[in-house]
Scaffold this active site. Sequence first.
Site, PDB file in Angstrom:
ATOM      1  N   THR A  34      -0.233  12.807  58.565  1.00 33.06           N
ATOM      2  CA  THR A  34      -0.011  11.590  57.774  1.00 33.06           C
ATOM      3  C   THR A  34       0.453  11.931  56.359  1.00 33.06           C
ATOM      4  O   THR A  34       1.062  11.098  55.705  1.00 33.06           O
ATOM      5  CB  THR A  34      -1.306  10.763  57.694  1.00 33.06           C
ATOM      6  OG1 THR A  34      -2.394  11.650  57.418  1.00 33.06           O
ATOM      7  CG2 THR A  34      -1.581  10.023  58.984  1.00 33.06           C
ATOM      8  N   GLY A  84      -4.351  32.328  59.646  1.00 34.84           N
ATOM      9  CA  GLY A  84      -3.651  31.923  60.853  1.00 34.84           C
ATOM     10  C   GLY A  84      -4.460  30.965  61.703  1.00 34.84           C
ATOM     11  O   GLY A  84      -4.154  30.732  62.871  1.00 34.84           O
ATOM     12  N   ALA A  85      -5.522  30.400  61.146  1.00 35.35           N
ATOM     13  CA  ALA A  85      -6.401  29.521  61.925  1.00 35.35           C
ATOM     14  C   ALA A  85      -6.205  28.057  61.545  1.00 35.35           C
ATOM     15  O   ALA A  85      -6.810  27.177  62.131  1.00 35.35           O
ATOM     16  CB  ALA A  85      -7.855  29.924  61.712  1.00 35.35           C
ATOM     17  N   GLY A  86      -5.365  27.779  60.554  1.00 31.55           N
ATOM     18  CA  GLY A  86      -5.169  26.403  60.125  1.00 31.55           C
ATOM     19  C   GLY A  86      -6.201  25.972  59.097  1.00 31.55           C
ATOM     20  O   GLY A  86      -6.487  24.786  58.952  1.00 31.55           O
ATOM     21  N   LEU A  87      -6.777  26.929  58.357  1.00 26.26           N
ATOM     22  CA  LEU A  87      -7.759  26.583  57.323  1.00 26.26           C
ATOM     23  C   LEU A  87      -7.172  26.776  55.917  1.00 26.26           C
ATOM     24  O   LEU A  87      -7.891  26.852  54.932  1.00 26.26           O
ATOM     25  CB  LEU A  87      -9.035  27.415  57.494  1.00 26.26           C
ATOM     26  CG  LEU A  87      -9.770  27.142  58.817  1.00 26.26           C
ATOM     27  CD1 LEU A  87     -10.967  28.076  58.975  1.00 26.26           C
ATOM     28  CD2 LEU A  87     -10.242  25.693  58.900  1.00 26.26           C
ATOM     29  N   SER A 108      -3.166  29.955  52.927  1.00 29.75           N
ATOM     30  CA  SER A 108      -1.981  30.023  52.059  1.00 29.75           C
ATOM     31  C   SER A 108      -2.145  29.124  50.838  1.00 29.75           C
ATOM     32  O   SER A 108      -1.849  29.533  49.714  1.00 29.75           O
ATOM     33  CB  SER A 108      -0.707  29.688  52.834  1.00 29.75           C
ATOM     34  OG  SER A 108      -0.806  28.417  53.408  1.00 29.75           O
ATOM     35  N   ASP A 140      -3.069  20.233  51.650  1.00 25.61           N
ATOM     36  CA  ASP A 140      -3.808  21.492  51.539  1.00 25.61           C
ATOM     37  C   ASP A 140      -3.976  21.908  50.078  1.00 25.61           C
ATOM     38  O   ASP A 140      -5.064  22.314  49.648  1.00 25.61           O
ATOM     39  CB  ASP A 140      -3.082  22.608  52.303  1.00 25.61           C
ATOM     40  CG  ASP A 140      -2.788  22.216  53.730  1.00 25.61           C
ATOM     41  OD1 ASP A 140      -3.386  21.241  54.204  1.00 25.61           O
ATOM     42  OD2 ASP A 140      -1.950  22.872  54.364  1.00 25.61           O
ATOM     43  N   TYR A 151       6.444  21.612  64.032  1.00 24.69           N
ATOM     44  CA  TYR A 151       6.047  20.845  62.837  1.00 24.69           C
ATOM     45  C   TYR A 151       7.278  20.174  62.212  1.00 24.69           C
ATOM     46  O   TYR A 151       7.266  18.986  61.902  1.00 24.69           O
ATOM     47  CB  TYR A 151       5.388  21.797  61.843  1.00 24.69           C
ATOM     48  CG  TYR A 151       4.783  21.147  60.624  1.00 24.69           C
ATOM     49  CD1 TYR A 151       3.526  20.563  60.666  1.00 24.69           C
ATOM     50  CD2 TYR A 151       5.477  21.126  59.415  1.00 24.69           C
ATOM     51  CE1 TYR A 151       2.966  19.983  59.536  1.00 24.69           C
ATOM     52  CE2 TYR A 151       4.920  20.550  58.281  1.00 24.69           C
ATOM     53  CZ  TYR A 151       3.670  19.985  58.345  1.00 24.69           C
ATOM     54  OH  TYR A 151       3.118  19.408  57.228  1.00 24.69           O
TER      55      TYR A 151
HETATM   56  C1  GLA Z   1      -0.401  21.457  57.979  1.00 21.93           C
HETATM   57  C2  GLA Z   1       0.271  21.110  56.660  1.00 21.93           C
HETATM   58  C3  GLA Z   1      -0.335  19.871  56.023  1.00 21.93           C
HETATM   59  C4  GLA Z   1      -0.425  18.735  57.030  1.00 21.93           C
HETATM   60  C5  GLA Z   1      -1.053  19.206  58.340  1.00 21.93           C
HETATM   61  C6  GLA Z   1      -1.049  18.149  59.414  1.00 21.93           C
HETATM   62  O1  GLA Z   1      -1.712  21.868  57.746  1.00 21.93           O
HETATM   63  O2  GLA Z   1       0.169  22.193  55.766  1.00 21.93           O
HETATM   64  O3  GLA Z   1       0.405  19.486  54.886  1.00 21.93           O
HETATM   65  O4  GLA Z   1       0.840  18.155  57.267  1.00 21.93           O
HETATM   66  O5  GLA Z   1      -0.394  20.350  58.841  1.00 21.93           O
HETATM   67  O6  GLA Z   1      -1.857  17.098  59.061  1.00 21.93           O
END
Ligand code: GLA
Length: 396
Positions: free
Chosen positions: A50, A134-137, A140, A184, A236
């Site tokens: 979003t 690399g886990a989406g946390l 970076s 993020d 993405y």
């Molecule tokens: C990644 C991106 C964020 C966001 C999410 C999905 O983490 O860095 O900006 O778009 O995906 O919600």
Amino acid sequence: MPASFRAIYWARTMTADRPCLPEAFTEGFGRPPQLVAEAPGRVNLIGEHTDYNEGFVLPVAIDRTVAVAAAARDDSLVSVRSLDYGEDDEFWLDEIPPIPGWRGYVRGVAWAMREDGQRLRGADLLVSGDVPQGAGLSSSAAIEVAVAGALAAVVGLELPRRQIARLARRAENDFVGVPCGIMDQFASALSRAGHALLIDCRSETVEHIPLPFERDAVEIVVVDSKVPRRLGETAYSVRQQECREAAKLLGVASLRDVDGAIVGRRRDRLPDAVYRRARHVASENARVLAAADALRDGDADRFGTMMYESHGSLRDDFEVSCPELDLLVELASKSDGVAGARLTGAGFGGCTVNLVRGDSIDSFRAQVIEKYQKKTGLGAEMHVCRAAGGLKVTDV
Ligand code: GLA
């Protein structure tokens, strides 16, 4: 830095606020640092895909951070060491070429600050972190925000946290080349301990909402599926493209401007996949606001119900889940003491976020992590996270 030293560093810093980073700096650069800038990773509780549609998100910063010890130099050289990798980098501020890997984030931040006309000087930097990568946390965002905080502070530049977040995002978008939204970097720069951060990504206004969970002994448990997010970046960008197409066909500036009813009424204008992308964004925005209300009411179960709905929408409408993430969420939904679960971050692998009662953590391990391993052969990793504060700069 020898591996044994790093092990000692972590053993001590996890409990005592990293007393050895300044010592390691002095050892490496031959003089003490001026300051340490520390910025957290984040987990998004709800509001996925979003942010780049100018909608709402509700992340929390986690108690896993990147710390940068820093001292200004008299010239315009930036000299960087990674304590964790035992690797170095050097670049001059007047010419900053791109480079892959962790070095690119550091260079990108210096580049973005320079492009923005900020007063900069060269600096010695020592970087170390414990945000899983690399886990989406958002490891970076954590390194970007910490480096921006350090480079500003060594020259006495008092940049508002919001601006630091924007510069960090610019580094990621225009230097590293990842087209992420603002979530993020905002979470890493602006969060408050014990609170979730409601962000309106259009106006960029934020609200810190106290998390009632700790009082009710509900833990935020992040589970890393260990599915590498390989296809993530291409997919993405494709999703962003589909969202732009949906907005155009619906005749609005961005999907923020439509709700579920409008999307439904104008369905015949949209190809099926594009329709479902728009339906996800509209329903997810509504869920974030309802989830924020549930938080204000201290209702973890209502919050959790929306997490499951969010996951279903990401799986069926936005199509960014994968069988492993679906399995983790399904196992969590059958496990005792779990209020809610969903994939978190971009998807295509990475992590789920779960709200788990503190007295059910052991059964969660048995009913989710162990069963997952039996079915997939993958050793999922569990992180019990505290809602932490954002960027912190401390003089040494
Ligand atoms: C990644 C991106 C964020 C966001 C999410 C999905 O983490 O860095 O900006 O778009 O995906 O919600």
